[in-house]
Every structure is written in C-alpha cells, then in structure tokens.
Design a protein around this motif. Sequence first.
Motif, PDB file in Angstrom:
ATOM      1  N   THR A  94       6.132  -0.607   0.615  1.00  9.10           N
ATOM      2  CA  THR A  94       5.009  -0.516   1.494  1.00  9.10           C
ATOM      3  C   THR A  94       5.076   0.504   2.397  1.00  9.10           C
ATOM      4  OG1 THR A  94       4.452  -2.715   1.287  1.00  9.10           O
ATOM      5  CG2 THR A  94       3.528  -1.559   3.057  1.00  9.10           C
ATOM      6  N   SER A  95       4.221   1.326   2.718  1.00  9.01           N
ATOM      7  CA  SER A  95       4.303   2.642   3.786  1.00  9.01           C
ATOM      8  C   SER A  95       3.194   2.307   4.781  1.00  9.01           C
ATOM      9  CB  SER A  95       4.337   3.817   3.120  1.00  9.01           C
ATOM     10  OG  SER A  95       5.299   4.092   2.471  1.00  9.01           O
ATOM     11  N   LEU A  96       3.498   2.136   6.175  1.00  9.77           N
ATOM     12  CA  LEU A  96       2.613   1.793   7.048  1.00  9.77           C
ATOM     13  C   LEU A  96       2.743   3.056   8.230  1.00  9.77           C
ATOM     14  CD1 LEU A  96       0.414  -0.261   8.107  1.00  9.77           C
ATOM     15  CD2 LEU A  96       2.569  -1.248   9.681  1.00  9.77           C
ATOM     16  N   GLY A  97       1.590   3.478   8.563  1.00  7.90           N
ATOM     17  CA  GLY A  97       1.494   4.517   9.621  1.00  7.90           C
ATOM     18  C   GLY A  97       0.374   4.840  10.446  1.00  7.90           C
ATOM     19  N   GLY A  98       0.001   5.537  11.331  1.00 10.18           N
ATOM     20  CA  GLY A  98      -1.132   5.981  11.971  1.00 10.18           C
ATOM     21  C   GLY A  98      -1.118   4.690  13.013  1.00 10.18           C
ATOM     22  N   THR A 129       0.721  -1.093   0.007  1.00 10.99           N
ATOM     23  CA  THR A 129      -0.065  -0.036   0.239  1.00 10.99           C
ATOM     24  C   THR A 129       0.809   1.181  -0.122  1.00 10.99           C
ATOM     25  OG1 THR A 129      -1.552   1.255   1.216  1.00 10.99           O
ATOM     26  CG2 THR A 129      -0.038  -0.053   2.601  1.00 10.99           C
ATOM     27  N   PRO A 130       0.403   2.363  -0.742  1.00 14.91           N
ATOM     28  CA  PRO A 130       0.948   3.459  -0.606  1.00 14.91           C
ATOM     29  C   PRO A 130       0.757   4.387   0.693  1.00 14.91           C
ATOM     30  CG  PRO A 130      -0.818   3.763  -2.243  1.00 14.91           C
ATOM     31  CD  PRO A 130      -0.672   2.204  -1.725  1.00 14.91           C
ATOM     32  N   PHE A 164       5.701   6.921  10.450  1.00 17.93           N
ATOM     33  CA  PHE A 164       5.439   5.609   9.499  1.00 17.93           C
ATOM     34  C   PHE A 164       6.977   5.019   9.138  1.00 17.93           C
ATOM     35  CE2 PHE A 164       6.399   9.629   7.312  1.00 17.93           C
ATOM     36  CZ  PHE A 164       6.947   9.336   6.131  1.00 17.93           C
ATOM     37  N   GLU A 165       6.624   3.935   8.659  1.00 17.03           N
ATOM     38  CA  GLU A 165       7.400   3.038   8.080  1.00 17.03           C
ATOM     39  C   GLU A 165       7.394   2.515   6.789  1.00 17.03           C
ATOM     40  OE1 GLU A 165       7.509  -0.636  10.145  1.00 17.03           O
ATOM     41  OE2 GLU A 165       5.819  -1.363   8.975  1.00 17.03           O
ATOM     42  N   GLN A 166       8.241   1.883   6.381  1.00 13.85           N
ATOM     43  CA  GLN A 166       8.108   1.732   4.774  1.00 13.85           C
ATOM     44  C   GLN A 166       9.184   0.536   4.603  1.00 13.85           C
ATOM     45  OE1 GLN A 166       8.246   5.319   4.917  1.00 13.85           O
ATOM     46  NE2 GLN A 166      10.180   4.859   6.188  1.00 13.85           N
ATOM     47  N   SER A 167       8.761  -0.608   3.740  1.00 17.69           N
ATOM     48  CA  SER A 167       9.681  -1.524   3.460  1.00 17.69           C
ATOM     49  C   SER A 167      10.369  -0.734   1.942  1.00 17.69           C
ATOM     50  CB  SER A 167       8.959  -2.637   2.939  1.00 17.69           C
ATOM     51  OG  SER A 167       7.935  -2.703   2.115  1.00 17.69           O
ATOM     52  N   LEU A 168      11.450  -1.270   1.656  1.00 19.42           N
ATOM     53  CA  LEU A 168      12.280  -0.463   0.589  1.00 19.42           C
ATOM     54  C   LEU A 168      12.458  -1.421  -0.768  1.00 19.42           C
ATOM     55  CD1 LEU A 168      14.912   1.259   2.820  1.00 19.42           C
ATOM     56  CD2 LEU A 168      12.741   2.104   1.979  1.00 19.42           C
ATOM     57  N   LEU A 169      12.729  -0.688  -1.633  1.00 23.31           N
ATOM     58  CA  LEU A 169      13.067  -1.484  -2.878  1.00 23.31           C
ATOM     59  C   LEU A 169      14.421  -0.650  -3.300  1.00 23.31           C
ATOM     60  CD1 LEU A 169       9.713  -1.286  -4.957  1.00 23.31           C
ATOM     61  CD2 LEU A 169      11.035  -3.335  -4.253  1.00 23.31           C
ATOM     62  N   ASN A 170      15.489  -1.329  -3.891  1.00 18.13           N
ATOM     63  CA  ASN A 170      16.587  -0.736  -4.298  1.00 18.13           C
ATOM     64  C   ASN A 170      17.468   0.288  -3.373  1.00 18.13           C
ATOM     65  OD1 ASN A 170      16.000  -1.919  -6.846  1.00 18.13           O
ATOM     66  ND2 ASN A 170      14.427  -0.248  -7.405  1.00 18.13           N
TER      67      ASN A 170
END
Length: 480
Positions: free
Chosen positions: A349-353, A312-313, A381-387
Amino acid sequence: MMKLRWAAAVWVCALGSGSLGALETRPHHVPPDPRKMGWVQTYTAGHRCGQDLCGGSEIMHIKAHGGSLFAFNGYWMDSHYSAQQSAQVLRLDEPDGVWVVDLNTAAPEFGGRTHMKGNILSSVYFSTDKNGNAINQTVLVAASKADSSADGGTAISVFTRDDSAKAWRLQTLLPGPQGGRKVPRDILIHRDVVTHIDRIFLLCGDSGVISGVWDSDASAIEWEASPEYPGRNKTFPVRALGLASANGMLYFSVGSQLYVRHDGAVPRWTVAYQQDAGKVNTEMGGIRGLTALRRDGEEDSLIFVWTPTGNTPGPVVRLDGTALRNSTETTLRDLYNRHADSGGGTAKTSLGGYNQIFQLPLQDLGGPSNRETSSLHIVGFEQSLLNATQSVEWNGFYSGGCYAIRKAQDGTVAYSTWEVNGRFGMGKPVLEAPRAFEMSPFPSERGVLYVGGFDANFHNATNMAWIFKAGLDTILGEVH
C-alpha cells in the motif's frame, strides 16, 4: 445569517526560549552555497523544555511566517498525550537556533481541552476585509480538532497569532455533539469573483467547509456560524481533505468527488468531478493532497494522489483545465518499487499527499535542474511492504522517508524517488513518512528545504516526530 466573530476568544502569550530551554539540535557548518547542504536533523522529539515535554509522534506542518519557521506537531499514538500534553506549535528563529514551544494548545487559558493532532498550520493573506476595503493582513493560523468535552461534544479550535504581541487567540467553531468527525484538514483564501471580497475557507472533516472574512474592527476572522456546505447539522460520509483554487474557481475534495464553488452573495456548491464510484475508506481518504498547477499560457491543472482503500497503488492523477481532463502520471507504488534495493521488498500500500503537493522555487535552484524546467514539485509518501528484510521495516512499513520529485519540462513530466537523510540503513532514525515541506525563511539559507513528518499508523509512536533540512541540490539528487 448569524455570524460568529469569535467564540471563547482567549489571548495567550507565545512561549520563548528564555522560559523553556532548548530542544536538541545538531550544530552544523553551512557551506558557502547552502543549496549544496547535506541532510541535517534540526528537531528530535522527547526533550524537556522547562516544565514542558517537547515531543510528538508526528510533525504535521511546517510554515514560514514573519521571518521565523513554525511547526505543528501531534501526539497520536504517543504515550505522553494527556490533558497536560497536547499538540504544540514550535518556533525556530535562526538557522543554528533551537526549536522552542510557541503555542501549547492544552494551556489552561484555552479552557483545558486537549488537541491530539496539529491538523492545520498556514500563513494566510487577506487583501480585503469583510466590507471590501483594501488591507494588507497576514495571519498565522493553527487549527485542530478539540477532543470531547464533558457533555461529549467536540469542536474545532482555531488559533491565530498576533505577531506584535507574540500571543495566540482561540476561536471555537462548531461546538457540540453534531457534525460527525470534525477533523480540519485544509485552509485557503479565495477571492469571490462576484463580491470581490477575500474569504477564508476551512475544511472541517465530516462537517464540510466553513468560511469567514476579516473583520478590521475586531482584528479577527469573522466565521460563519455553520458550514457553507453541506449545511447545518449535515455531514459527509468521509472526511473532506483538500482545497485548491484553479482558473479562478475554488474546489474541495471529499472521498472520490471534487466540489466547485459558484461564487456570489448566495454561493452554491456542485460536484465538478468524480474519480470513481466505489466506496472510499475514510482513513485512506480518497482524493488526497489536492493542489493547483499553474502553467504559463495555459489553463491551470489540478493534481492529487488517489487512495480510496487499503492495498492502493497510489495513482498520481492530473486534471487539466476547466474541463478537468483526467490523466494518470504515475503511481507511488511504482515509484517505490523502482527505487527499492534488494532488501526493500515491494510496496503493498502506498499513501501520500498528506498536505498539498509542495512546489519548489525555481529561482533558488543552482544545479542543472534549472535548465528549461517549467516546474518542480515534491510529494512525500509511505508504503507498507511485502517480502522486505526486517532491518528496513517499522511495523511493516518502510523505515526510510521517501519522497518523489515531479519535474515538468518542455511539455513532459518525469518523476524520481529519493529519501530524506539518504537511503535508510542501520543506525539511521526511522522517518517513514515525510508529510511537511517548507523553504527556509532565513537569508543565509536561501535554497534550503525543511522537511518533517512521521505517520503512526495505529502503532505506538512515542517521540517519533522529526524535522530535517537540506539544500535543494541535495533534495534533487545533484549532491551525493
């Protein structure tokens, strides 16, 4: 209807620094204007405090109460989690003091049940008791899912603090094998507009929402015996996550839906809003961080982060007025991507709240952000990363602690992205997910914000919990 005044009620004295020793803290010099204070780490997990380990994989909540600061940790994916090592409420009594254990949820006096996460910590205020009498009652409430008992049943443990006795009382709600995943996520006081009585509402995960009132004779919360919605032995397919009161109405979120309460002696709940008809992954949550926005001269709005599934964005969605008019302000993915440097890759993926989106006090601002600003909010918020380069990753997630500042001014909204402890680099601790925010209650630290967090994300996260603090000028990027 049968009432549950308190089941398995137990009083246990709160622990203090004299018996436990100190958690690690960094001595620091407070500048003449604390709003300009740089980042300071005040809690590092993994230290012995007398007979106890003061640790945790995550800081779930931070709350000011009674002139002190309290924090609730968790031990999800932490190797120390056991029948003896369970979620703890920590306490800080002065800016240069040390965090000590105030509540050990695994104490034998509480029946020996373990609590993996500190799901809720809130200072709640009752202005009426159950009979409608005017009162002035503030209570610190901690709530956690109690893990399975010998018969396989789970429950919700609600701990309330008696500040004069420095003791905690346990109330056990919804015990037994029914009710699905009983993970409490939010708590709120709402004045019923028909009965004119303050009620306390607790989200119980799959079990829905339960309510109670203040019993002045017992000096305790009197809870209903079963959820107000969806009802006894009924469950939601995903966890209920957020509560908010806007325009005199109480809402809660579950999956992609918002429910609204129709107050009265026999209340009803109906669906007020649907974000999307698709299926919601309960681990992602759906509507997260539900928060009311107060707007001078206008109807209140609601705001939340929408995270239905993986990849999810993370749109930040605002619903205006009683009509709940929908608009998307930004996405967490875009906020990270515009912030990332050349080695930071892009957000997958970005997750927050994690909790409510926290409002910063305008009266404590000293820099240019105070000019004509209507409101300021902060969301971690956190995010899983690409590249991304491995040097900025922790198990595929960005190691820095990103947060966004939402600034409303002259009818427009703007977002900016910053990091706890500055941009992540070699030698800095992995922070990954800021999830708890609270202003300092200490007079010498006016305009200082405490931030805590981490998210284990199903990976080993032993002793990864952290708490930092900084002045609001630093938080807003006005001190470099």
